[in-house]
Design a protein around this motif. Structure first.
Motif, PDB file in Angstrom:
ATOM      1  N   THR A 176     -52.194  11.257  51.862  1.00  0.00           N
ATOM      2  CA  THR A 176     -53.238  10.858  50.909  1.00  0.00           C
ATOM      3  C   THR A 176     -53.817   9.491  51.256  1.00  0.00           C
ATOM      4  OG1 THR A 176     -51.721   9.778  49.347  1.00  0.00           O
ATOM      5  CG2 THR A 176     -52.066  12.159  49.095  1.00  0.00           C
ATOM      6  N   HIS A 177     -53.139   8.789  52.139  1.00  0.00           N
ATOM      7  CA  HIS A 177     -53.604   7.449  52.522  1.00  0.00           C
ATOM      8  C   HIS A 177     -53.981   7.376  53.999  1.00  0.00           C
ATOM      9  CE1 HIS A 177     -53.830   3.032  52.225  1.00  0.00           C
ATOM     10  NE2 HIS A 177     -53.285   3.026  53.427  1.00  0.00           N
ATOM     11  N   TYR A 178     -53.188   8.041  54.835  1.00  0.00           N
ATOM     12  CA  TYR A 178     -53.393   7.972  56.279  1.00  0.00           C
ATOM     13  C   TYR A 178     -54.061   9.229  56.812  1.00  0.00           C
ATOM     14  CZ  TYR A 178     -50.094   4.029  56.554  1.00  0.00           C
ATOM     15  OH  TYR A 178     -49.469   2.817  56.422  1.00  0.00           O
TER      16      TYR A 178
ATOM     17  N   LYS B 191     -49.640   0.230  54.171  1.00  0.00           N
ATOM     18  CA  LYS B 191     -50.716   0.624  53.261  1.00  0.00           C
ATOM     19  C   LYS B 191     -51.466  -0.592  52.736  1.00  0.00           C
ATOM     20  CE  LYS B 191     -48.955   4.995  51.371  1.00  0.00           C
ATOM     21  NZ  LYS B 191     -48.501   5.668  50.131  1.00  0.00           N
TER      22      LYS B 191
END
Length: 283
Positions: A26-28, A273
């Motif tokens: 969901t971030h990377y 993050k």
């Protein structure tokens, strides 16, 4: 994030989706690739034009193709070598590095594992590797293997099996007999042994310990090092040398159990993050 995949192929099928397990999807946005001669890259075990610097150029070509401004580079063992080589040459396109088991192909590392050193810890597994080479040639085992691995006969396959079995026997804290069975696949064993030996005999196409000497080029980047305390293939001493050359970046020695190392890599990706991200990057 661009996790590199070794030209010393750990699996015949190359990169797989589980290679993304270290980063939060969901971030990377993780980009995986198989390097020349390995995994799905064809032709298999191909040596022509297969050097450290052509691989670095391949990574940079991939970045440009994907229109990435900056990214995090992630790699372990040989991939830590390639990660350092790429980041030192293309520092301006790196946000940071997550490195597992530092291996820089220096003379000290190669002699420790392939000539004399690790044999004291695994004498029973070292014996078949050693006896595959005639005694008069054992003063330089890597050179002797390279001569045979570039051939195309039964001896080539025998040497590929011996080389690959030796390394497969030592890569985990507890000998994994299922993993050793990988060397029974002649295609996998030949690609593994031939390309490794090719890089070793050509001295990685750089000065000995160059990646440590030029670590100052990436000292300003966010870097986390995750070495295995009892890793005999990638000795913790090399990680410590890099740690010192970087002026004391985070260096989390763990006990070389697979789950411990994987957990430390996930933690590293979580910490990253907080880094500033760039439009179109692979983070």
């Amino acid at each position: 994030m661009v996790p590199t995949h070794s030209p010393f192929p750990v699996r015949e099928e190359g990169t797989v989706d589980s290679d993304r397990q270290y980063s939060d999807p969901t971030h990377y946005r993780s980009t995986l690739f198989d390097q020349r001669g390995s995994g799905k890259s064809l032709p298999s075990a191909y040596l022509d034009g297969n050097t450290t610097w052509t691989l670095v150029a391949d990574i940079e070509a991939l970045r440009k193709h994907l229109k990435v401004e900056k990214w995090v580079v992630f790699g372990g063992s040989w991939d830590s070598t390639l990660s350092l080589a790429y980041s030192q040459k293309h520092t301006e396109h790196c946000i940071g590095l997550i490195l597992r088991g530092i291996f820089i192909l220096c003379r000290e590392e190669l002699e420790w594992f392939y000539q004399k050193g690790t044999d004291r810890l695994f004498p029973d597994y070292f014996e078949p590797y050693k006896t595959c080479i005639p005694e008069p040639e054992r003063s330089n085992v890597i050179k002797a293997y390279n001569k045979r691995l570039t051939g195309d006969d039964e001896e080539t396959l025998e040497c590929a099996d011996a080389w690959s079995t030796w390394e497969s026997s030592t890569v985990e804290l507890i000998v994994n007999r299922e993993y050793i069975k990988k060397a029974e696949n002649p295609k996998w064993a030949l690609a593994f042994a031939r390309i490794e030996c090719h890089f070793f005999i050509n001295a990685r196409w750089m000065r000995d310990r160059q990646l440590i000497e030029e670590a100052y080029k990436v000292r300003h980047l966010s870097i986390i090092i995750v070495p295995g305390r009892y890793d005999v293939v990638c000795p913790a001493k090399t990680s410590w040398d890099l740690y010192q050359a970087l002026g004391g970046k985070e260096n989390s020695n763990v006990d070389a159990r697979k789950n411990k190392i994987q957990g430390a890599l996930v933690d590293a990706a979580e910490k990253f993050k907080a880094l500033k991200m760039y439009r179109g990057n692979l983070n």
